[in-house]
Motif scaffolding. Structure first.
Motif, mmCIF file in Angstrom:
data_model
loop_
_atom_site.group_PDB
_atom_site.id
_atom_site.type_symbol
_atom_site.label_atom_id
_atom_site.label_comp_id
_atom_site.label_asym_id
_atom_site.label_seq_id
_atom_site.Cartn_x
_atom_site.Cartn_y
_atom_site.Cartn_z
ATOM 1 N N LEU A 65 0.454 17.176 15.988
ATOM 2 C CA LEU A 65 1.142 17.711 14.808
ATOM 3 C C LEU A 65 0.529 19.067 14.521
ATOM 4 O O LEU A 65 -0.702 19.215 14.586
ATOM 5 C CB LEU A 65 0.918 16.815 13.583
ATOM 6 C CG LEU A 65 1.646 15.480 13.473
ATOM 7 C CD1 LEU A 65 3.139 15.647 13.679
ATOM 8 C CD2 LEU A 65 1.105 14.435 14.406
ATOM 9 N N THR A 66 1.365 20.042 14.237
ATOM 10 C CA THR A 66 0.808 21.371 14.018
ATOM 11 C C THR A 66 1.444 22.062 12.820
ATOM 12 O O THR A 66 2.569 21.725 12.425
ATOM 13 C CB THR A 66 0.955 22.225 15.302
ATOM 14 O OG1 THR A 66 0.225 23.434 15.140
ATOM 15 C CG2 THR A 66 2.396 22.539 15.613
ATOM 16 N N GLN A 83 -0.181 16.809 2.988
ATOM 17 C CA GLN A 83 0.734 15.947 3.748
ATOM 18 C C GLN A 83 0.228 15.758 5.183
ATOM 19 O O GLN A 83 0.377 14.680 5.763
ATOM 20 C CB GLN A 83 2.158 16.538 3.743
ATOM 21 C CG GLN A 83 2.804 16.537 2.366
ATOM 22 C CD GLN A 83 2.849 15.151 1.735
ATOM 23 O OE1 GLN A 83 3.244 14.167 2.377
ATOM 24 N NE2 GLN A 83 2.423 15.051 0.486
ATOM 25 N N MET A 84 -0.380 16.819 5.748
ATOM 26 C CA MET A 84 -1.002 16.674 7.081
ATOM 27 C C MET A 84 -2.105 15.611 7.010
ATOM 28 O O MET A 84 -2.243 14.772 7.906
ATOM 29 C CB MET A 84 -1.608 18.007 7.544
ATOM 30 C CG MET A 84 -0.615 19.014 8.086
ATOM 31 S SD MET A 84 -0.074 18.653 9.783
ATOM 32 C CE MET A 84 -1.352 19.479 10.750
ATOM 33 N N LEU A 85 -2.875 15.652 5.926
ATOM 34 C CA LEU A 85 -3.959 14.681 5.753
ATOM 35 C C LEU A 85 -3.386 13.258 5.645
ATOM 36 O O LEU A 85 -3.962 12.302 6.170
ATOM 37 C CB LEU A 85 -4.780 15.031 4.508
ATOM 38 C CG LEU A 85 -6.032 14.198 4.258
ATOM 39 C CD1 LEU A 85 -7.044 14.354 5.392
ATOM 40 C CD2 LEU A 85 -6.703 14.593 2.936
ATOM 41 N N ARG A 86 -2.261 13.152 4.976
ATOM 42 C CA ARG A 86 -1.584 11.847 4.854
ATOM 43 C C ARG A 86 -1.203 11.316 6.246
ATOM 44 O O ARG A 86 -1.436 10.145 6.564
ATOM 45 C CB ARG A 86 -0.317 12.059 4.022
ATOM 46 C CG ARG A 86 0.030 10.950 3.106
ATOM 47 C CD ARG A 86 1.328 11.277 2.417
ATOM 48 N NE ARG A 86 2.328 10.313 2.790
ATOM 49 C CZ ARG A 86 3.633 10.525 2.718
ATOM 50 N NH1 ARG A 86 4.103 11.674 2.319
ATOM 51 N NH2 ARG A 86 4.470 9.585 3.043
ATOM 52 N N ILE A 87 -0.627 12.187 7.069
ATOM 53 C CA ILE A 87 -0.225 11.777 8.432
ATOM 54 C C ILE A 87 -1.483 11.458 9.250
ATOM 55 O O ILE A 87 -1.515 10.473 10.002
ATOM 56 C CB ILE A 87 0.612 12.888 9.114
ATOM 57 C CG1 ILE A 87 1.872 13.189 8.298
ATOM 58 C CG2 ILE A 87 0.989 12.477 10.529
ATOM 59 C CD1 ILE A 87 2.634 14.425 8.756
ATOM 60 N N TYR A 88 -2.518 12.293 9.072
ATOM 61 C CA TYR A 88 -3.796 12.081 9.778
ATOM 62 C C TYR A 88 -4.333 10.678 9.455
ATOM 63 O O TYR A 88 -4.751 9.937 10.347
ATOM 64 C CB TYR A 88 -4.786 13.165 9.337
ATOM 65 C CG TYR A 88 -6.198 12.977 9.828
ATOM 66 C CD1 TYR A 88 -6.628 13.528 11.030
ATOM 67 C CD2 TYR A 88 -7.117 12.243 9.078
ATOM 68 C CE1 TYR A 88 -7.925 13.350 11.480
ATOM 69 C CE2 TYR A 88 -8.424 12.063 9.514
ATOM 70 C CZ TYR A 88 -8.816 12.616 10.720
ATOM 71 O OH TYR A 88 -10.106 12.429 11.156
ATOM 72 N N GLU A 89 -4.314 10.336 8.171
ATOM 73 C CA GLU A 89 -4.851 9.025 7.782
ATOM 74 C C GLU A 89 -3.991 7.892 8.340
ATOM 75 O O GLU A 89 -4.498 6.837 8.717
ATOM 76 C CB GLU A 89 -4.972 8.944 6.254
ATOM 77 C CG GLU A 89 -6.206 9.708 5.767
ATOM 78 C CD GLU A 89 -6.197 10.039 4.283
ATOM 79 O OE1 GLU A 89 -5.190 9.735 3.607
ATOM 80 O OE2 GLU A 89 -7.199 10.630 3.816
#
Lengths: 200, 126
Positions: A65-66, A83-89
């Motif tokens: 994801l970028t 939101q990136m952090l949400r996907i990361y988690e």
């Protein structure tokens, strides 16, 4: 006779419903000359928060994801990073998924500054790379990721950029993207990441 | 009938008050603060501080106008999370509404600051 007929009909309905529920394969996105083209992200060479080189080889056999951001961004970046952090988690325990955030403020976002930013998000430096590099290289590759990055002194923070989160498959093809400023769009995006993982 | 009227006369203004509680402050917050601190003041990891758990909000509301007006400058890389842009154009009324809204993020029974206090705090800041 009746039982045979009923089982035939119910099998037909089951197959029909299964077909309807099967997700469509993710498309190959990008600028195409022909509809069957599969545009790929070109070669790149950046430096991450631990001063390590980041190239396409870094994401070999992974989907990633970028996004594009800068650490002092006062507008959309904090929302997109959230939101990136949400996907990361969500995919924290899945080693097939990696994250790549490009800083567009190459003048101020030094390697130590990217490291401090990453540390404050409490992320794994091997899973999520925050990169800097030559300004022209980062601005140029943003186009390959279908994103807009512009320097604009009239914009808060000095940069105008899109807040997309882009999904790239292990062969460097863009397969989906979402608006990272809209949590509901991200809700619909997460199953697409899983779909890509399941298909690879 | 009189009993119903008296209940209505107390309940109606209370209902209106609770529905419009610091809506103006919330609007200032949404426009100027929510991008970083989150729509409910929850913050983001250690990068953007949570306002729900802010010690300054809970115990030193007099310091808030200065932080908002002047921002917090980065004095080292390690203090990245303390970097906050200034909002020098915010006026006394908006500042008062904003602080009163911020105080509700920390606790529901938060005390209210008056425009006189906020004006004085803003004057000292300059």
């Amino acid at each position: 006779m009746n039982i045979r007929y009923i089982s035939l009909v119910s099998s037909f309905i089951f197959i029909l419903l299964s077909c309807q529920n099967a997700p469509q394969p993710l498309p190959y996105l990008g600028v195409k000359e022909n509809p069957e083209d599969k545009p790929a992200i070109p070669d790149y060479h950046f430096i991450d928060q631990l001063n390590r080189p980041v190239t396409p080889q870094t994401f070999k056999d992974k989907v990633y994801l970028t996004d594009f951001f800068f650490t002092s961004c006062p507008t959309i970046c904090p929302i997109v990073t959230g939101q990136m952090l949400r996907i990361y988690e969500h995919f924290n325990n899945d080693n097939r998924v990696a994250f790549l955030s490009h800083s567009i403020d190459t003048r101020h976002d030094s390697v130590p500054r990217l490291k401090a930013y990453a540390d404050k998000l409490h992320i794994n430096d091997d899973k999520w790379r925050f990169v800097t590099g030559k300004k022209d290289d980062i601005f140029s590759i943003s186009k390959s990721y279908l994103s807009i990055v512009l320097e604009d002194p009239n914009t808060p923070g000095g940069f105008n950029h899109s807040g997309y989160i882009i999904l790239v498959d292990k062969d460097r093809h863009i397969r989906a993207f979402c608006n990272g400023t809209d949590p509901k769009d991200v809700d619909k995006f997460i199953p697409k990441i899983q779909q890509l993982l399941d298909s690879e | 009938m009189k009993r119903w009227l008296s209940i209505f006369s107390i309940a109606f203004p209370l209902a209106i008050y609770s529905c419009t509680d610091y809506q103006q402050g919330k609007s200032v917050y949404t426009e100027s603060c929510a991008n970083c601190h989150g729509d409910k003041g929850q913050g983001l990891a250690s990068l953007y501080p949570s306002l729900q758990k802010s010690n300054i909000l809970s115990h030193h509301p007099d310091q808030i106008p200065c932080i908002i007006l002047k921002g917090i400058k980065r004095d080292s890389i390690q203090h990245l999370s303390l970097e906050m842009p200034p909002h020098p154009d915010i006026k006394e009324v908006d500042m008062t509404n904003l602080i009163n809204y911020l105080l509700t993020l920390t606790r529901k029974d938060a005390h209210v600051v008056t425009i006189d206090s906020v004006t004085m705090w803003m004057k000292y800041c300059k």
